[in-house]
Scaffold this active site. Structure first.
Site, short mmCIF file in Angstrom:
data_model
loop_
_atom_site.label_atom_id
_atom_site.label_comp_id
_atom_site.label_asym_id
_atom_site.label_seq_id
_atom_site.Cartn_x
_atom_site.Cartn_y
_atom_site.Cartn_z
N THR A 263 39.47 145.08 73.87
CA THR A 263 39.73 143.94 72.99
C THR A 263 40.80 143.05 73.61
OG1 THR A 263 41.30 145.32 71.77
CG2 THR A 263 39.07 145.16 70.88
N TYR A 264 41.11 141.96 72.92
CA TYR A 264 42.04 140.96 73.45
C TYR A 264 43.38 141.61 73.79
CZ TYR A 264 44.30 136.41 73.95
OH TYR A 264 44.97 135.31 74.45
N HIS A 265 43.86 141.31 74.98
CA HIS A 265 45.02 142.02 75.54
C HIS A 265 46.34 141.27 75.37
CE1 HIS A 265 43.38 139.21 78.38
NE2 HIS A 265 44.49 139.25 79.10
#
Length: 358
Positions: A77-79
């Site tokens: 997922t978005y880091h």
């Protein structure tokens, strides 16, 4: 079995070193208890950078690039997030992996809702997008079951492995361990000269979340093995070393990011950029062996100039205040235009200040 005796006086340390060589030690007290150890929350950007720079021995910038590749490949997922929240989809990913690889009873879902007000509500933690560990991911990519936008290197897979294990562990039952604390009395020629404390885990009674971790992960959870001792046991002191340690050490990159996060300086999208910019502009350098960061002459000069002539504008408090105002705008608690006008007036005052003497 290792024990540490902390002495603040060098001459005393050196004389103690001479005395301890060939000395004996007797176990004078042993206490044991069962303890419950809980998993840590999943990664957000700051904690991922801390763990990855230390374990993978990579720069913050490199870790973020690897995470960007994994995100663009649809693998995590978005880091860039300061949230540890786990969505229902995330819980499903963990549940499917745990049920397929461990006892279904090990599954213990948690949402890990963040407490901080500034955390972005739309984002969740950094987690894998499918119930596949690093080895399974490698196999799927090799067999063409997954198409990625970049060629996955060993560094990509090692970072994915860190993210995966941390996340799955966060959705598992606590571990139960048998913990031992022992006190040893050191004797020289029959005369007691010092006491040493030894503590650690004798046995993992119920593995719980540790099933998904490696032996290298365990110390971060306070799980360090120790030998079983009984009162009256007599031991010989083996090798003795005198090591000089300072009260405070220079930062490494992981510690710098951790301190920035704790002080409210920077955000997930800027941690690595800030550190990289310090290196790129020649303000700091890194000692390869220890990976400690030190200021350069240029960095010290720039800091001295700015803090002397523009102290308020470059202070930690002003930086933190600006971050909080930006968060307020993002959360709808402040008007964008009003905050921009305030900032413009502050900048205008700095521009109108008389030039400092060279």
């Amino acid at each position: 079995m290792n024990a540490t005796l902390r002495i603040r006086n060098r001459p005393v340390a050196e004389s103690t070193y001479t005395s301890l060589r060939g000395a004996k030690a007797e176990v004078v007290r042993v206490e044991r208890e069962e303890r419950e150890i809980h998993p840590k929350p999943p990664f957000e950007t700051g904690t991922m950078l801390q763990a990855a720079t230390r374990r993978l021995r990579l720069s913050s910038e490199r870790v973020m690039q690897l995470a960007q590749d994994l995100f663009e490949g649809g693998l995590i997922t978005y880091h860039r997030t300061d949230s540890t929240r786990v969505s229902e989809e995330g819980k499903r990913v963990a549940r499917d992996y745990i049920r397929a690889n461990f006892d279904p009873e090990d599954y213990n879902p948690r949402t890990w809702e963040p407490e901080a007000e500034h955390v972005e509500g739309a984002h969740e933690c950094i987690r894998p997008t499918r119930p596949a560990d690093a080895e399974e991911l490698r196999t799927m990519v090799r067999e063409g079951a997954i198409q990625t936008t970049v060629t996955l290197t060993s560094h990509h897979l090692r970072l994915y492995d860190l993210v995966f294990r941390r996340f799955v562990a966060s959705q598992m039952k606590p571990a139960k361990v048998l913990y031992q604390e022992a006190v040893l009395e050191v004797e020289v020629k029959g005369v007691p000269v010092a006491e040493l404390e030894l503590s650690g885990v004798l046995e993992i009674v119920e593995p719980g979340f540790t099933k998904v971790l490696t032996e290298y992960d365990l110390p971060a959870y306070g799980i360090r093995e120790t030998p079983e001792l009984e009162e009256g046991d007599r031991l010989e002191i083996g090798d003795v070393e005198v090591l000089e340690r300072h009260e405070e050490y220079p930062y490494d990159q992981s510690e710098l990011v951790e301190d920035m996060r704790e002080r409210g300086l920077g955000r997930p999208s800027t941690y690595a950029q800030i550190v990289e910019k310090l290196f790129r502009r020649g303000y700091v350098y890194e000692v390869p062996q220890r990976r400690w960061i030190f200021p350069t002459t240029r960095g010290e000069a720039v800091y001295e100039y700015l803090s002397t002539h523009y102290e308020r504008f470059v202070s930690e408090e002003t930086t933190r205040d600006l971050e909080e105002r930006m968060d307020a705008v993002a959360l709808g608690k402040a008007e964008y235009q009003e905050e921009m006008e305030k900032l413009y007036l502050e900048l205008e005052r700095v521009v109108e200040m008389p030039d400092p003497e060279p």
